[in-house]
Design a protein around this motif. Structure first.
Motif, mmCIF file in Angstrom:
data_model
loop_
_atom_site.group_PDB
_atom_site.id
_atom_site.type_symbol
_atom_site.label_atom_id
_atom_site.label_comp_id
_atom_site.label_asym_id
_atom_site.label_seq_id
_atom_site.Cartn_x
_atom_site.Cartn_y
_atom_site.Cartn_z
ATOM 1 N N ALA A 106 0.842 -1.199 0.000
ATOM 2 C CA ALA A 106 0.000 0.000 0.000
ATOM 3 C C ALA A 106 0.877 1.249 0.000
ATOM 4 C CB ALA A 106 -0.939 0.000 1.207
ATOM 5 N N GLU A 110 1.301 3.498 -3.433
ATOM 6 C CA GLU A 110 0.816 4.877 -3.329
ATOM 7 C C GLU A 110 1.882 5.857 -3.808
ATOM 8 O OE1 GLU A 110 -1.912 7.918 -2.552
ATOM 9 O OE2 GLU A 110 -2.182 5.749 -2.721
ATOM 10 N N TRP A 176 -4.500 -1.928 -6.461
ATOM 11 C CA TRP A 176 -4.406 -0.689 -5.675
ATOM 12 C C TRP A 176 -4.954 0.495 -6.464
ATOM 13 C CZ3 TRP A 176 -3.989 0.603 -0.841
ATOM 14 C CH2 TRP A 176 -3.629 1.905 -0.491
ATOM 15 N N ARG A 180 -7.954 3.228 -5.529
ATOM 16 C CA ARG A 180 -7.608 4.640 -5.377
ATOM 17 C C ARG A 180 -8.198 5.512 -6.491
ATOM 18 N NH1 ARG A 180 -6.695 7.689 -3.133
ATOM 19 N NH2 ARG A 180 -4.599 8.569 -3.179
ATOM 20 N N PRO A 187 -6.191 6.564 0.886
ATOM 21 C CA PRO A 187 -5.175 5.535 1.125
ATOM 22 C C PRO A 187 -5.484 4.669 2.345
ATOM 23 C CG PRO A 187 -4.118 7.592 0.524
ATOM 24 C CD PRO A 187 -5.577 7.889 0.674
ATOM 25 N N SER A 191 -6.418 0.746 2.009
ATOM 26 C CA SER A 191 -5.577 -0.248 2.671
ATOM 27 C C SER A 191 -6.420 -1.203 3.512
ATOM 28 C CB SER A 191 -4.548 0.461 3.560
ATOM 29 O OG SER A 191 -3.668 -0.468 4.149
#
Length: 216
Positions: A106, A110, A176, A180, A187, A191
């Motif tokens: 994560a 990110e 991910w 997002r 975030p 997660s």
């Protein structure tokens, strides 16, 4: 003797020029990556040269094509972000390894989002970046295999392949990005959702038919 001295001076001058050229190239590569990480998905030669404190002419003296500079910046991004992976302790319970992996990826993904957007934008114009993306996906898949090696090794070959495919998709960059970018989760919420989903998928993939009961 004079000839020898002249040869030494020429050699030293060549060495200094090589070092100077390497510094200029590295400055251009870092400037490109700085722009990418700031959100510029396709930095122009003018913007890169300005950030590097050089001229566009100097840029093209060191990189004939802008795509070559893009590829070099992408390589630098990969080397910075995807260094040696966390060592996996096979004695750690599966649930704990899932939590650690979600936490690690994560944070990593990110930070990687701007570079990913850049790579997706330029990969056709810069084939080396596209090849780098494919290579990176392979690295991430190999790391997943190492992370869950104990459980995967308990499966028969066919089941292992299916389980690894599932795990690779679950813990991949696309997963991910979906949370997002498409679902617009923060975030923190992404997660949490990732861990919850991952736990269910991992348990199903690694404790289904063909697995050893001890693997869970």
């Amino acid at each position: 003797m004079k000839i020898v001295g002249f040869a030494v001076d020429v050699s030293r001058s060549q060495d200094e020029r090589i070092v100077r050229d390497q510094r200029v190239r590295q400055s251009l590569i870092r400037a490109t990556l700085d722009l990418i990480q700031a959100g510029d998905v396709e930095p122009t030669s003018g913007a890169i040269a300005t950030i590097a404190g050089l001229s566009s002419r100097t840029l093209f003296q060191h990189f004939i094509r802008l795509s070559d500079l893009y590829a070099a910046a992408f390589e630098l991004a990969v080397s910075r972000a995807f260094g040696p992976d966390r060592q996996v302790d096979s004695a750690v319970p599966l649930a704990s390894r899932i939590a650690l992996l979600v936490s690690d990826r994560a944070q990593l993904f990110e930070e990687w989002l701007p570079v990913w957007h850049f790579a997706e934008r330029v990969r056709r114009a810069a084939p080396a970046v596209g090849a780098g993306l494919a290579h990176l996906r392979g690295i991430l898949r190999e790391r997943i295999a190492a992370w869950f090696a104990v459980e995967l090794d308990a499966l028969d070959p066919v089941a292992r392949g299916h389980a690894l495919d599932s795990l690779d998709r679950t813990f991949g960059l696309d997963s991910w990005m979906n949370m997002r970018e498409r679902q617009r989760l923060s975030p923190m919420h992404a997660s949490r959702a990732w861990r919850f989903t991952a736990e269910a998928i991992v348990q199903q993939a690694l404790t289904g038919p063909g697995s050893s009961p001890a693997a869970a």
